[in-house]
Design an enzyme around this catalytic site. Sequence first.
Site, PDB file in Angstrom:
ATOM      1  N   ILE A 107      -6.237 -30.028  58.720  1.00  0.00           N
ATOM      2  CA  ILE A 107      -5.278 -30.929  59.554  1.00  0.00           C
ATOM      3  C   ILE A 107      -3.944 -31.035  58.916  1.00  0.00           C
ATOM      4  CG2 ILE A 107      -5.030 -32.884  60.912  1.00  0.00           C
ATOM      5  CD1 ILE A 107      -8.257 -32.570  61.408  1.00  0.00           C
ATOM      6  N   LYS A 138      -9.949 -40.076  50.999  1.00  0.00           N
ATOM      7  CA  LYS A 138      -8.924 -39.620  51.810  1.00  0.00           C
ATOM      8  C   LYS A 138      -8.413 -40.731  52.500  1.00  0.00           C
ATOM      9  CE  LYS A 138     -11.846 -35.554  52.767  1.00  0.00           C
ATOM     10  NZ  LYS A 138     -13.064 -34.892  53.432  1.00  0.00           N
ATOM     11  N   ASP A 176     -16.628 -39.981  49.926  1.00  0.00           N
ATOM     12  CA  ASP A 176     -15.310 -39.176  50.140  1.00  0.00           C
ATOM     13  C   ASP A 176     -14.473 -39.492  51.200  1.00  0.00           C
ATOM     14  OD1 ASP A 176     -14.571 -36.189  50.337  1.00  0.00           O
ATOM     15  OD2 ASP A 176     -15.105 -36.562  52.319  1.00  0.00           O
ATOM     16  N   VAL A 197      -6.664 -34.064  52.105  1.00  0.00           N
ATOM     17  CA  VAL A 197      -7.050 -34.927  53.189  1.00  0.00           C
ATOM     18  C   VAL A 197      -7.328 -34.268  54.804  1.00  0.00           C
ATOM     19  CG1 VAL A 197      -6.691 -36.969  54.737  1.00  0.00           C
ATOM     20  CG2 VAL A 197      -5.701 -36.910  52.465  1.00  0.00           C
ATOM     21  N   VAL A 251     -12.193 -22.318  48.061  1.00  0.00           N
ATOM     22  CA  VAL A 251     -10.906 -22.363  48.127  1.00  0.00           C
ATOM     23  C   VAL A 251      -9.890 -21.559  47.642  1.00  0.00           C
ATOM     24  CG1 VAL A 251      -8.915 -24.225  48.583  1.00  0.00           C
ATOM     25  CG2 VAL A 251     -11.243 -24.908  49.035  1.00  0.00           C
ATOM     26  N   GLY A 269      -8.942 -22.655  39.391  1.00  0.00           N
ATOM     27  CA  GLY A 269     -10.082 -22.943  40.251  1.00  0.00           C
ATOM     28  C   GLY A 269     -10.208 -21.762  41.017  1.00  0.00           C
TER      29      GLY A 269
END
Length: 442
Positions: free
Chosen positions: A138, A207, A203, A134, A15, A11
Amino acid sequence: MASALRLGVAGLGTVGASLIRLLSKNGDALARKCGRPVVLTAVTARDKTRDRGLDLTGVTWFDDAAEMARSADVDVVVELIGGASGAAEACVRAALTSGKHVITANKALLAAHGVELAEIAEKAGVSLNYEAAVAGGIPIVKTLREAMAGNSVTRVYGILNGTCNYILTRMEREGLSFAECLADAQRLGYAEADPTFDIEGNDTAHKLALLTSLAFGCKISADDIYLEGISSITTADIKAADELGYRIKLLGVAQVTESGIEQRVHPTMVPKTSAIARIDGVLNAVAVDGDFVGGVVLVGPGAGGNATASSVASDIADIARGDIAPALGAPSNVLTDYKRAGMRLHEGGYYIRLSVFDRPGAFATIARCMADADISLESIVQRRRRAPGSLNGAETEVHEAQPVILITYETSETAVRQALEAIEAKGVVADRPQMIRIEKLS
């Protein structure tokens, strides 16, 4: 220095491209911290001809993600394809069964198949890491799995979707409608063309399911989450919350109760003085209550290429150092079955907005329905609508449905819904009642 750790990236979207740029810029520093070089040896994506502005010289291109995952030239597979099935699932399964470490940012895949994939990883003696799945940048997975391993966690909650937080922030600050803020979010790239997955809470639920498993040592149960999105929130609700000393946030909440574990995603009124109320825009925040550490709050970017790539890099570093932890915080064979909690008293009470017909007996009917459900009211606020008039130069009242706000003392969800259904059935309200939970947070 030890031999290089060889990466295969599946991918090359936002990202994936950010990760490759991170490795190019900070690869030497990462190698010093890990004690071995980290090199990109293989990639795969849907379109080989697309110009992504990346230097892939010397990197092997694969048309099939699962084939790349089985390559002898790859030690770690980084899955950034997305989706609960299809190419992403095939890639991860091929990697784990071939004895390759896996890093993924795919919360949908883990919510659907996380326990099974964790079992495969444990049998193969490899890592299944997913810090990026998630809350973006963070480090909440490591916090729960490692830093708070000595604590008994009683509650984990937070703002886990930047799109929803952006919309609610704009509605509050600028007095815009939900539709206007959503359109802006789409124009700026914060929301998808079809925003349903974000704004209806799905979404956040994926998470939250992962956080619940990590926090409480249970199997993932994404289908047992109470789900409610933000599309029903109006400027009237935002204004009322402000006047009452609250702000509205979409929260994911998981906590232990006497009857099991409660998982819920819904709009929530939180005190303006709470830490979570101060999180605006596209930021995310996760709070954890532990018996020894007390309360911990982590705040940061919940999405975006660079923030998510940063979390992927932290998982790479763990593998490079030889740190292999159980994917869900404990070996899969000791994870308990998820037990859904029954309805309970909601300590913060409820905000209820009604559009009440201006007719005799309407308020008495509402009061009876509340009393029949054994609900006590903390406050009642009525704002009569007015329209321009000519009676002595003053405004005249509009004799139509009027907004009425009720704040309840603590009561059960079942009781509130029973009362609201009864009120609707009596025909004294013009629209469906609006209900928002009030959370007592520090």
